[in-house]
Scaffold this motif. Sequence first.
Motif, PDB file in Angstrom:
ATOM      1  N   TYR A  20      85.079 108.273  37.760  1.00  0.00           N
ATOM      2  CA  TYR A  20      86.190 108.760  38.583  1.00  0.00           C
ATOM      3  C   TYR A  20      86.228 110.286  38.620  1.00  0.00           C
ATOM      4  CZ  TYR A  20      88.465 104.237  39.358  1.00  0.00           C
ATOM      5  OH  TYR A  20      88.774 102.965  39.781  1.00  0.00           O
ATOM      6  N   ALA A  21      86.076 110.923  37.469  1.00  0.00           N
ATOM      7  CA  ALA A  21      86.128 112.391  37.400  1.00  0.00           C
ATOM      8  C   ALA A  21      85.046 113.020  38.269  1.00  0.00           C
ATOM      9  CB  ALA A  21      85.997 112.856  35.954  1.00  0.00           C
ATOM     10  N   GLU A  22      83.863 112.436  38.286  1.00  0.00           N
ATOM     11  CA  GLU A  22      82.761 112.958  39.102  1.00  0.00           C
ATOM     12  C   GLU A  22      83.050 112.844  40.596  1.00  0.00           C
ATOM     13  OE1 GLU A  22      79.414 110.722  37.697  1.00  0.00           O
ATOM     14  OE2 GLU A  22      79.137 112.037  35.950  1.00  0.00           O
ATOM     15  N   ARG A  23      83.989 112.006  40.957  1.00  0.00           N
ATOM     16  CA  ARG A  23      84.350 111.817  42.364  1.00  0.00           C
ATOM     17  C   ARG A  23      85.659 112.532  42.721  1.00  0.00           C
ATOM     18  NH1 ARG A  23      81.007 108.521  40.454  1.00  0.00           N
ATOM     19  NH2 ARG A  23      79.462 107.462  41.735  1.00  0.00           N
ATOM     20  N   GLY A  24      86.110 113.387  41.839  1.00  0.00           N
ATOM     21  CA  GLY A  24      87.269 114.209  42.123  1.00  0.00           C
ATOM     22  C   GLY A  24      88.619 113.642  41.728  1.00  0.00           C
ATOM     23  N   TYR A  25      88.636 112.517  41.067  1.00  0.00           N
ATOM     24  CA  TYR A  25      89.899 111.938  40.614  1.00  0.00           C
ATOM     25  C   TYR A  25      90.368 112.680  39.362  1.00  0.00           C
ATOM     26  CZ  TYR A  25      89.244 107.853  43.627  1.00  0.00           C
ATOM     27  OH  TYR A  25      89.074 107.027  44.709  1.00  0.00           O
ATOM     28  N   ARG A  26      91.658 112.718  39.177  1.00  0.00           N
ATOM     29  CA  ARG A  26      92.242 113.292  37.966  1.00  0.00           C
ATOM     30  C   ARG A  26      92.703 112.132  37.085  1.00  0.00           C
ATOM     31  NH1 ARG A  26      97.601 115.427  36.719  1.00  0.00           N
ATOM     32  NH2 ARG A  26      98.174 114.859  38.827  1.00  0.00           N
ATOM     33  N   VAL A  27      92.258 112.129  35.855  1.00  0.00           N
ATOM     34  CA  VAL A  27      92.631 111.073  34.915  1.00  0.00           C
ATOM     35  C   VAL A  27      94.011 111.399  34.355  1.00  0.00           C
ATOM     36  CG1 VAL A  27      92.031 109.893  32.772  1.00  0.00           C
ATOM     37  CG2 VAL A  27      90.219 110.594  34.358  1.00  0.00           C
ATOM     38  N   LEU A  28      94.949 110.468  34.534  1.00  0.00           N
ATOM     39  CA  LEU A  28      96.310 110.634  34.030  1.00  0.00           C
ATOM     40  C   LEU A  28      96.492 109.980  32.668  1.00  0.00           C
ATOM     41  CD1 LEU A  28      98.251 109.838  37.330  1.00  0.00           C
ATOM     42  CD2 LEU A  28      97.605 112.088  36.432  1.00  0.00           C
ATOM     43  N   ASP A  40      94.030 100.097  31.299  1.00  0.00           N
ATOM     44  CA  ASP A  40      92.811 100.750  30.827  1.00  0.00           C
ATOM     45  C   ASP A  40      92.734 102.198  31.303  1.00  0.00           C
ATOM     46  OD1 ASP A  40      92.008  98.437  29.529  1.00  0.00           O
ATOM     47  OD2 ASP A  40      90.802  97.742  31.229  1.00  0.00           O
ATOM     48  N   LEU A  41      92.817 102.399  32.617  1.00  0.00           N
ATOM     49  CA  LEU A  41      92.736 103.741  33.194  1.00  0.00           C
ATOM     50  C   LEU A  41      93.767 103.907  34.295  1.00  0.00           C
ATOM     51  CD1 LEU A  41      88.909 104.415  33.696  1.00  0.00           C
ATOM     52  CD2 LEU A  41      90.449 105.658  32.187  1.00  0.00           C
ATOM     53  N   VAL A  42      94.389 105.076  34.314  1.00  0.00           N
ATOM     54  CA  VAL A  42      95.291 105.459  35.394  1.00  0.00           C
ATOM     55  C   VAL A  42      94.780 106.796  35.899  1.00  0.00           C
ATOM     56  CG1 VAL A  42      97.657 105.947  36.082  1.00  0.00           C
ATOM     57  CG2 VAL A  42      97.222 104.300  34.241  1.00  0.00           C
ATOM     58  N   VAL A  43      94.414 106.848  37.187  1.00  0.00           N
ATOM     59  CA  VAL A  43      93.869 108.060  37.786  1.00  0.00           C
ATOM     60  C   VAL A  43      94.546 108.292  39.133  1.00  0.00           C
ATOM     61  CG1 VAL A  43      91.629 107.742  36.637  1.00  0.00           C
ATOM     62  CG2 VAL A  43      91.935 106.889  38.945  1.00  0.00           C
ATOM     63  N   THR A  44      94.334 109.486  39.693  1.00  0.00           N
ATOM     64  CA  THR A  44      94.846 109.759  41.032  1.00  0.00           C
ATOM     65  C   THR A  44      93.856 110.611  41.800  1.00  0.00           C
ATOM     66  OG1 THR A  44      96.716 110.594  42.319  1.00  0.00           O
ATOM     67  CG2 THR A  44      96.167 111.820  40.319  1.00  0.00           C
ATOM     68  N   ASP A  45      93.842 110.399  43.098  1.00  0.00           N
ATOM     69  CA  ASP A  45      93.057 111.244  43.992  1.00  0.00           C
ATOM     70  C   ASP A  45      93.980 112.220  44.729  1.00  0.00           C
ATOM     71  OD1 ASP A  45      94.356 109.605  45.805  1.00  0.00           O
ATOM     72  OD2 ASP A  45      92.525 108.741  46.648  1.00  0.00           O
ATOM     73  N   GLY A  46      95.237 112.268  44.292  1.00  0.00           N
ATOM     74  CA  GLY A  46      96.224 113.128  44.929  1.00  0.00           C
ATOM     75  C   GLY A  46      97.064 112.387  45.949  1.00  0.00           C
ATOM     76  N   ILE A  47      96.582 111.237  46.386  1.00  0.00           N
ATOM     77  CA  ILE A  47      97.307 110.400  47.342  1.00  0.00           C
ATOM     78  C   ILE A  47      97.681 109.074  46.695  1.00  0.00           C
ATOM     79  CG2 ILE A  47      97.164 109.178  49.548  1.00  0.00           C
ATOM     80  CD1 ILE A  47      95.144 111.382  50.413  1.00  0.00           C
ATOM     81  N   HIS A  48      96.688 108.432  46.116  1.00  0.00           N
ATOM     82  CA  HIS A  48      96.869 107.117  45.492  1.00  0.00           C
ATOM     83  C   HIS A  48      97.057 107.246  43.986  1.00  0.00           C
ATOM     84  CE1 HIS A  48      94.420 106.332  49.102  1.00  0.00           C
ATOM     85  NE2 HIS A  48      95.148 105.229  49.179  1.00  0.00           N
ATOM     86  N   PRO A  94     101.003 105.354  47.710  1.00  0.00           N
ATOM     87  CA  PRO A  94     100.489 104.003  47.485  1.00  0.00           C
ATOM     88  C   PRO A  94      99.873 103.852  46.096  1.00  0.00           C
ATOM     89  CG  PRO A  94      99.061 105.219  48.992  1.00  0.00           C
ATOM     90  CD  PRO A  94     100.239 106.095  48.714  1.00  0.00           C
ATOM     91  N   ILE A  95      99.945 102.624  45.593  1.00  0.00           N
ATOM     92  CA  ILE A  95      99.329 102.267  44.321  1.00  0.00           C
ATOM     93  C   ILE A  95      98.179 101.315  44.617  1.00  0.00           C
ATOM     94  CG2 ILE A  95      99.650 101.153  42.079  1.00  0.00           C
ATOM     95  CD1 ILE A  95     102.597 101.966  42.241  1.00  0.00           C
ATOM     96  N   ARG A  96      97.029 101.608  44.032  1.00  0.00           N
ATOM     97  CA  ARG A  96      95.835 100.795  44.265  1.00  0.00           C
ATOM     98  C   ARG A  96      95.330 100.260  42.928  1.00  0.00           C
ATOM     99  NH1 ARG A  96      91.330 104.414  46.250  1.00  0.00           N
ATOM    100  NH2 ARG A  96      90.394 104.169  44.201  1.00  0.00           N
ATOM    101  N   CYS A  97      94.924  99.010  42.905  1.00  0.00           N
ATOM    102  CA  CYS A  97      94.343  98.407  41.702  1.00  0.00           C
ATOM    103  C   CYS A  97      92.854  98.213  41.904  1.00  0.00           C
ATOM    104  CB  CYS A  97      95.017  97.078  41.382  1.00  0.00           C
ATOM    105  SG  CYS A  97      96.741  97.239  40.898  1.00  0.00           S
TER     106      CYS A  97
END
Length: 114
Positions: A20-28, A40-48, A94-97
């Motif tokens: 995820y980090a390599e694709r620009g997501y921020r790990v929360l 397990d993991l909660v991340v965001t792309d700034g939108i989702h 939006p929340i995505r699983c």
Amino acid sequence: MTARRQALGRYGEGLVERWYAERGYRVLERNWRCPLGELDLVVTDGIHLVICEVKTRSTDRFGTGFEAITARKQQQVRRLAAHYARQRGGWSGPIRCDAASVMGRKVEVLAGAF
């Protein structure tokens, strides 16, 4: 759960976190826990807000990681995602699983898997 299985799970979660980090997501959060369970993991792309269920396997003898994410587990993750969003002051987007399967060093992520 045995120490070996816990270590395997941490290993897989680390690989998916890096994916995820390599694709620009921020790990929360990683291994966020509450009385209802664990994410397990909660991340965001700034939108989702993305909740990712990670399954790591050392072999495919008992199927892939994706096959281990049952309907019951999906329901639990959805419930925990809503609880997480409420606890964090609400999430207006939006929340995505997602689901991630790790075998060896191979990481596969299905966005919006459930």
